[in-house]
Structure formats: C-alpha cells, structure tokens
Scaffold this active site. Structure first.
Site, mmCIF file in Angstrom:
data_model
loop_
_atom_site.group_PDB
_atom_site.id
_atom_site.type_symbol
_atom_site.label_atom_id
_atom_site.label_comp_id
_atom_site.label_asym_id
_atom_site.label_seq_id
_atom_site.Cartn_x
_atom_site.Cartn_y
_atom_site.Cartn_z
ATOM 1 C CD1 TRP A 131 56.338 114.125 -1.885
ATOM 2 C CD2 TRP A 131 56.215 112.181 -0.789
ATOM 3 N NE1 TRP A 131 56.145 114.408 -0.550
ATOM 4 C CE2 TRP A 131 56.061 113.237 0.139
ATOM 5 C CE3 TRP A 131 56.179 110.870 -0.321
ATOM 6 C CZ2 TRP A 131 55.868 113.013 1.509
ATOM 7 C CZ3 TRP A 131 55.987 110.642 1.046
ATOM 8 C CH2 TRP A 131 55.836 111.707 1.937
ATOM 9 C CG ASP A 200 51.642 111.091 -5.463
ATOM 10 O OD1 ASP A 200 50.607 111.660 -5.055
ATOM 11 O OD2 ASP A 200 52.653 110.902 -4.752
ATOM 12 C CE LYS A 224 50.832 115.911 2.132
ATOM 13 N NZ LYS A 224 51.542 115.040 1.234
HETATM 14 C C1 PLP Z 1 52.344 113.747 1.380
HETATM 15 C C2 PLP Z 1 52.581 113.065 0.099
HETATM 16 C C3 PLP Z 1 52.619 111.661 -0.008
HETATM 17 C C4 PLP Z 1 52.531 110.750 1.191
HETATM 18 O O1 PLP Z 1 51.320 110.804 1.824
HETATM 19 P P1 PLP Z 1 51.076 109.991 3.168
HETATM 20 O O2 PLP Z 1 49.611 110.207 3.372
HETATM 21 O O3 PLP Z 1 51.927 110.596 4.218
HETATM 22 O O4 PLP Z 1 51.414 108.581 2.907
HETATM 23 C C5 PLP Z 1 52.795 111.105 -1.247
HETATM 24 N N1 PLP Z 1 52.938 111.863 -2.341
HETATM 25 C C6 PLP Z 1 52.923 113.213 -2.280
HETATM 26 C C7 PLP Z 1 53.093 114.007 -3.529
HETATM 27 C C8 PLP Z 1 52.730 113.849 -1.061
HETATM 28 O O5 PLP Z 1 52.711 115.194 -0.997
#
Ligand code: PLP
Length: 398
Positions: A131, A200, A224
């Site tokens: 990511w 993030d 998540k």
């Molecule tokens: C799932 C995830 C993303 C991407 O999310 P989307 O909603 O699919 O764009 C980005 N960073 C992390 C750490 C993730 O787990």
C-alpha cells in the site's frame, strides 16, 4: 508462488423469519469472516441497519433515500463526527472529513493537497509494503518522491527510523501504519523532526488509541475496521488546508471539503451512517483502549499457534513489526505448500471460517482480526490450526 482457488459457499448460513418485526433476519449465521476488507461488521450494527434500511426511525423513508442536506442526515453526520472526535480525542485544530474515493483516492489527494506546502514539491515516503508502495508511485505524478531508506528486498520489516534519510525540504513524510497485504505494522509513531507526518491508517484505524497531535494528516478507508466501503475518513490539521495544487480536483481538495462540512458534493451517506453505528458500538464496548487490549489478545492467540507449530505455519514478518490486524502465514515451508494451503482453506471453510486466503499478490493464508472479529472467533481458528497441525505434522517432519 502457488495459487489456491477462492473458497466458495456460505456454509451454515441460515435465514429465519423474525415474526415480531416481519424482517428477514440472519441471526443464525454462523460464519466467521476473516476477510481483509470489506470485513466483518458487528451483528448489532447489521440488525440496526436492517431496520433503518426500510423505514429510518419511523420517518417513512429509507436511510438510502434521505437527502444529504436534510436535518436528519445532518444529525447523522454530526453525531458520527462527534463520536469519532471523542473516541480518538481529536484536538479542535483538526478537521474531520468524510470523503469518497477510498484509500486509493487519498494516495492522490495527499500529494495534491500537500506536496505544494514547500517550494521543493518533494515528499518523503517510507515504503514497507504494497500500500505505501502504491501511494509513493501515485505521488510521483505530482512532485518528487524520496524513499527515505534503501529499498527493501521483501516486505517483512520496518527499516529502523534512525537510518531514515529525511529531507528537511520535503513537504511531508508519509507512511502506512499497517500494511494489510504483508502484515507489517508500526508499533510506534515515527519521529520526524517536526515535519508534517501523513499516515494511511486504513487497516488499523481505531484498533488502538493514537496521539492525533503528532500527525498532519491521517486517513482511513472505512471498510476494514470501522464500517463498509464507500467512505474514507480524513483527519487534517487546519494549518495544512489551502495549499492544494491548482490541478487538484475540487472534490478532493481538503480545504473545500472542510469549508463545506464534507458536503461539497453528495457524501457517501449510507456508508457514513454505518460508520456512525460502528463508532457507537466501539464506544459501548470500551473505546479504542479496549479495542487495543482485544487486538493484543486475538493476535497473540494466532501468533502463538504459528510459533508453536514446529514450523508447519510460517510467518515471515520480524517479530517487532508483526501486525495485530492482518496475519499472513504460509503452511509447510517458507514458500508455502500449495496442497496443504488448499486443504487448510477447505477445512476452515467447512467449519464456517471464510476469506482466509492471502492476498492474490502474495498467496498463502491471511487472518484479519479487525475489531468486529471476536476472541471466540479467533479461538475457533486457533483450534482448527491445532487440529490441522496434529493431522499434518508428519508431512513436514519426516
Ligand atoms: C485497503 C487499503 C487501501 C485501499 O483502499 P481502497 O478503498 O480499496 O482504495 C489503502 N491502504 C490500506 C492500508 C488498505 O488496507
């Protein structure tokens, strides 16, 4: 690399009619979803949403049909923000935004809003998994990206921050708190000499308390750990607003969205509503500190199962960077024995444990232990891991 077909079928999923309300209820579903996202939600949240889906609090319309500018939706939006501020003790000089575009949208929004903070148009990135690698690649479209450490051969560790080569002229320093695919999690907030820190937190947001004041921007997709797909929370310090590049799309401009209370365009109203319910559930279950305790208990159960398997289960991530949210492991050997992994997934699915397959880019097994996954759910997986080990150990030891 080996590939295992996605397990199929919802085993033990029964539907019964709840005669009191006339709603179809899935009260009896006895599947445990270990998926990495969209992921398991608390049962109470789903049941509440089921009611509001048809007739929101007796208004005669569905939550899905409600104007985003109505007083009822305004109340939902405000309550959700207040609850989030309370759960994370968010200081007053931070704005909370509810945006569309997912975590990936923020990979663009971050540089579009922040890389122009300094004339250098440069940003520092820490790349510890899939990511953050994607985020760094996206940022290269808008400025110069400096990876602050030597490139990692594999995503199994966090390079020691004392070795990071931070550029004092960089507009911000970026990292991913929990790499969902590779199972690498920061157990600390990196010190960056007063630079603007961007994080993030998509896959460990609200799994523990955090000191917001150490950050310039935090973002997290909801699907998540705090809700369903469609909404991304952005927490941004006020002094960072108003520096967007001129090519920044208006709806991604933090300053515009902050000025409009996240209502510059139609927000993902249903996803915000679900997040509100999940936040309330977290609050009623002891808040972020309680989620942290549970995360430790749950992840300890699985890591112990791995470490006590005489090598049948292998987790490659160095111990101090192991994720409490997503636990990837191989079966049989460090590269993974395809047949064993397939058998494992099939055996787990038969017992109602689904979505344990590792990300398609890495294969193997991955157990995601988000807030809604209970200690009981995790114990069920650990029991299965033990039984599976007992019946397959001889394969690896002879
Ligand atoms: C799932 C995830 C993303 C991407 O999310 P989307 O909603 O699919 O764009 C980005 N960073 C992390 C750490 C993730 O787990």
């Amino acid at each position: 690399m080996c590939w295992v077909e996605e397990e199929t079928g919802w085993i033990g999923f029964t539907i019964s009619l709840n005669s009191a309300t006339g709603f179809t209820s899935n009260m009896d579903r006895d599947v445990v979803n270990f998926g990495a996202g969209p992921a398991k939600l608390p049962q109470s949240v789903l049941l509440e949403a089921q009611k509001d889906m048809v007739n929101y609090k007796g208004l005669g319309i569905s939550i899905l049909e409600m104007s985003h500018r109505s007083s009822d939706f305004t109340k939902i939006l405000n309550t959700t923000e207040v609850c989030l501020r309370e759960l994370l003790d968010i200081p007053d000089n931070y704005k909370v935004l509810f945006l569309q575009g997912g975590g990936s949208g923020q990979f663009s929004a971050v540089p579009l809003n922040l890389i122009g903070l300094k004339e250098s148009k440069t940003a520092d990135y820490v790349v510890t998994g899939a990511w953050s690698a994607k985020a760094a690649k996206e940022a290269e479209k808008y400025g110069k990206v400096n990876i602050v450490h030597p490139k990692l051969g594999s995503y199994t560790e966090i390079p020691d921050p004392s070795t990071w080569n931070l550029n004092p002229e960089a507009s911000y320093v970026y990292y991913c708190a929990n790499e969902t695919v590779h199972g690498v999690e920061f157990q600390f907030v990196p010190g960056v000499n007063g630079a603007v820190l961007v994080c993030d937190m998509s896959s460990n947001f609200l799994s523990k308390p955090i000191d917001i004041s150490k950050f310039g921007v935090i973002f997290a997709g909801a699907q998540k750990n705090i809700g369903c797909a469609g909404v991304t929370v952005v927490i941004v310090r006020e002094d960072l607003l108003g520096h967007a590049l001129k090519e920044c799309p208006t709806f991604l401009d933090y300053n515009i969205q902050a000025g409009n209370g996240s209502l510059y365009n139609t927000p993902p109203s249903f996803s915000i509503y679900i997040m509100g319910l999940v936040l309330e559930w977290i609050k009623n279950n002891g808040g972020a500190a309680s989620m942290e305790k549970l995360s430790s208990i749950k992840s300890d159960i699985i890591y112990s199962s791995i470490d006590q398997s005489n090598g049948l289960y292998v987790c490659l991530v160095e111990e101090k960077s192991r994720s409490k949210m997503n636990i990837p492991f191989r079966i049989g050997n460090i590269k993974g024995d395809c047949d064993l992994e397939k058998k494992f997934l099939e055996g787990a699915a038969k017992l109602g444990m689904i979505s344990l397959k590792g990300h398609r880019s890495v294969g193997g097994i991955r157990a995601s232990l988000y807030n809604a996954v209970t200690v009981e759910d995790v114990q069920k997986l650990a029991d299965f891991m033990r039984d599976f080990k007992d019946s397959h150990q001889q394969i690896t030891t002879v």
